[in-house]
Scaffold this active site. Structure first.
Site, short mmCIF file in Angstrom:
data_model
loop_
_atom_site.label_atom_id
_atom_site.label_comp_id
_atom_site.label_asym_id
_atom_site.label_seq_id
_atom_site.Cartn_x
_atom_site.Cartn_y
_atom_site.Cartn_z
N LYS A 116 21.77 13.85 -5.16
CA LYS A 116 21.43 14.97 -4.29
C LYS A 116 20.78 16.09 -5.09
O LYS A 116 19.89 16.79 -4.58
CB LYS A 116 22.68 15.49 -3.57
CG LYS A 116 23.25 14.53 -2.53
CD LYS A 116 24.41 15.19 -1.81
CE LYS A 116 24.92 14.32 -0.67
NZ LYS A 116 25.57 13.10 -1.14
N GLU A 200 25.86 24.58 -3.13
CA GLU A 200 24.80 25.15 -2.32
C GLU A 200 25.38 26.16 -1.33
O GLU A 200 26.57 26.09 -0.97
CB GLU A 200 24.03 24.07 -1.58
CG GLU A 200 24.82 23.27 -0.57
CD GLU A 200 23.98 22.19 0.10
OE1 GLU A 200 24.25 21.91 1.28
OE2 GLU A 200 23.08 21.63 -0.55
N ARG A 292 18.14 4.12 3.68
CA ARG A 292 18.62 2.91 4.36
C ARG A 292 18.51 3.12 5.85
O ARG A 292 18.15 4.20 6.32
CB ARG A 292 20.08 2.65 4.00
CG ARG A 292 20.99 3.84 4.27
CD ARG A 292 22.44 3.54 4.02
NE ARG A 292 23.27 4.72 3.95
CZ ARG A 292 23.71 5.41 5.00
NH1 ARG A 292 23.39 5.03 6.22
NH2 ARG A 292 24.48 6.47 4.83
#
Length: 664
Positions: A116, A200, A292
């Site tokens: 990430k 974050e 995916r």
């Protein structure tokens, strides 16, 4: 196009891929663990190969065994489904090295998006909006705490590798940071094998909106619209829909363009999902790309009319995308929910056991069922406890929600507990109906979606009436086999010499015993519950429908009954009861066992926080157990001193096993 593919997955997604492959004339190879030898994906595939023991790490995560099976079976490509190895770049490389085709994005793309932290840096460089935060490799607690102070609170700690809500914590002040950091790192290490985290800024009252993207090996990247996934519980999606009720046409166009921009930045090929967090003012920020096919892909298929698995197969075979961006059309509204073996009233504890009864609505143009189990199958402790995905479609959102409520009302699950009642309350709740929900709404208002305490009186009366009619029908059927089927002695009317046919009924509900008294026969009864007596007239039960007048008020219910259970539904709420013996020896009342800590389900012990002789306080976490990919912290029921510790980290324990004893 491929002639034969292997599906490196199980359950619902394996069955889903098999369905499309068969339509394209492609032979399918399944793989299975010892726990799945009789599973539906094994039965539906053209052939199936065993790959190991019941634990995922001994079977479905064994890429070497899966590739060996593909080669021996003569498969040309491997479809990874979702979960397990679907986002494992090393597995994709191994597939390629074996001269097989990986049906998904390249290993290089996965590695770019697998972190990430790296993904955020890459997207920011490409001009895609990202949330302010820290993505560095220095993971020392002191530096992370300083970065948290710089970003400001509230903030989110997230596992840098992984997803599905695992390894995520919201921290609202500095005092909470270090404890949440350690917990998050431990969970990330257990779930993904790496404990790196990123920080974050936490966006208050956000919405979760994701864009389905598709790329090919010819340089084309397009999107197929959005899915809103804001209805979440502990970061797990509960309801997904397309289109989003929040987006304006302008915002939809901007987010779609940003998603395509993200795909182009990493030369994306095959199916992927760009996930955004959206603030109340419409500003949106990149969260991650799932490299995916997503669990919720059917809602996109329903509104676009496209088969995304077929797209995956064609792209992997080297074909260009079937459509250009201008040719993508969306029509109507689709909603998906997932039926799980879990107990919402017990903190959504996952369940296991045999599906003694499984009734789902018949598929049609408005209702789709994606499932990997049938009645009689076993939900095991080793894998995700999803029973089925229920997807509905209609011309607009209001009618789609009505379809969802109607479809849920037709669902019946007996055996392990299920979340059907929770989903029904969700589908009728004002926050869902008006589309105003944000990602934290369910966690803030969870009690509104749980089963109220007690039993609805009208449903109890309907269940009792159904039981009476079933008993009478059973008596008639038995009498029909005798020498004198019309004998009055064969009537199930409760008649006795000297009194007016009183009958006792007893049921079990959630461990509690319910006693009622009934008089009458043939659909006309007086039913007494406690001090309350109700007159039932004209009761008829046919084709799964009960109709009757209760004290003069006519009501209609869907109803099912057999020797073991009664299920009634009034269109909004449901009640399931188990008949039991009317008279039984009464034992001592069993109170709460506050001297022993029991395992609430079968699972693996992850962490033991205490040792014998240690003083603990009520609510203190003593032990963490993992089952069905979920962690559950077991807490002290009262103040006391630890006696025996009968489990260690790594132990596999059975349900109700005593793990810790607690002395005064």
């Amino acid at each position: 196009m491929f002639r034969k593919i292997l599906i490196a997955n199980r359950g619902e997604i394996a069955c889903r891929v098999i369905r499309t492959a068969r339509q394209l004339g492609i032979a399918t190879v399944a793989v299975y663990s010892e726990a799945d030898a009789n599973a539906q994906h094994v039965r539906q595939a053209d052939e199936a190969w065993p790959v190991g023991g019941p634990r995922p790490q001994d079977s479905y995560l064994r890429g070497d065994r899966i590739i060996a099976a593909a080669l021996e079976a003569g498969a040309e490509a491997i479809h990874p489904g979702y979960g397990f190895l679907s986002e494992n770049a090393d597995f994709a490389d191994a597939v390629d090295a074996a001269d097989l085709v990986f049906i998904g994005p390249s290993a290089a793309t996965m590695r770019r998006m697998g972190s990430k932290a790296g993904a955020k840096d890459l997207m920011q460089a490409a001009g895609v909006p990202v949330v302010p935060g820290y993505t560095g490799e220095d993971q020392s607690p002191q530096l992370l705490e300083r970065e948290a102070d710089r970003i400001g609170y509230p903030l989110m700690i997230k596992a840098a590798h992984g997803g599905g809500g695992k390894g995520m914590r919201i921290v609202r002040n500095r005092e909470e940071f270090l404890a949440n950091l350690l917990s998050c790192q431990r969970e990330a290490a257990g779930a993904f094998g790496r404990d790196r985290v990123l920080l974050e800024r936490y966006i208050e009252s956000p919405r979760h909106i994701e864009i389905q993207v598709f790329g090919d090996t010819h340089g084309n990247v397009i999107h197929l619209g959005e899915r809103e996934c804001s209805a979440q519980r502990r970061y797990q999606k509960v309801l997904e829909e397309s289109p989003s009720p929040f987006l304006t046409p302008e915002l939809r166009a901007h987010m779609g363009a940003a998603a395509v921009q993200a795909g182009r930045a990493i030369d994306y090929a095959n199916a992927g999902t760009v996930e955004f967090i959206v603030a109340p003012d419409g500003s949106f920020y990149f969260m991650e790309i799932n490299t995916r096919l997503q669990v919720e892909h059917p809602v996109t298929e329903m509104v676009t009319g496209q088969d995304l698995v077929a797209w995956q197969l064609r792209v992997a075979a080297g074909e260009p995308l079937p459509l250009a961006q201008a040719d993508v059309r969306q029509h109507g509204h689709a909603i998906e929910v997932r039926l799980y073996a879990e107990d919402p009233e017990a903190g959504f504890l996952p369940g296991s056991g045999t599906l003694e009864r499984l009734r789902l609505p018949s598929p049609n143009g408005h209702v789709r069922i994606d499932s990997g189990v049938v009645e009689g199958d076993v939900v095991t402790i080793f894998y995700d406890p999803m029973i089925a995905k229920l997807i509905v479609w209609d011309e607009d959102r209001e009618r789609a929600l009505a379809r969802l409520r109607e479809a849920l009302a037709q669902c019946e699950i007996e055996g392990p507990k299920s979340n059907i009642g929770f989903l029904e309350r969700l589908a009728s709740h004002s926050s869902i109906v008006d589309g105003s929900i944000d990602t934290g709404y369910l966690d803030r208002n969870l009690d509104a979606f749980l089963q109220p305490a007690g039993i609805d009186h009208k449903l109890l009366l309907a269940a009792a009436t159904t039981r009476l009619l079933w008993l009478e029908a059973a008596e008639r059927a038995q009498a029909a086999t005798g020498a004198d089927p019309t004998s009055p002695w064969n009537l199930a009317d409760g008649w006795r010499l000297g009194h007016a046919g009183k009958r006792d009924l007893a049921f079990l509900h959630g461990g509690a015993r319910i006693h009622l008294v009934a008089q009458g026969a043939g659909g006309d009864y007086r039913i007494t519950t406690g001090d309350n007596e109700v007159r039932v007239c004209g009761a008829r039960w046919s084709d799964g429908v009960l109709s009757a007048r209760f004290d003069g008020q006519a009501r209609r219910f869907s109803a099912h009954a057999d020797d073991c259970r009664i299920h009634v539904h009034d269109g909004n709420d449901r009640l399931q009861l188990r008949p039991t013996e009317v008279y039984r020896r009464q034992g001592p009342v069993q109170g709460l066992d506050d001297r022993r800590l029991h395992a609430p389900m079968p699972g693996r012990v992850v962490l033991v926080n205490v040792e014998p002789g240690q003083r603990v306080t009520a609510g203190q976490e003593l032990l963490v157990i993992e089952a069905m990919k979920m962690e559950l912290g077991l807490k002290a029921p009262r103040d006391g001193v630890i006696g025996d510790v009968r489990a260690a980290a790594g132990d596999v324990v059975e349900a109700d096993a005593v793990l810790i004893t607690l002395e005064p």
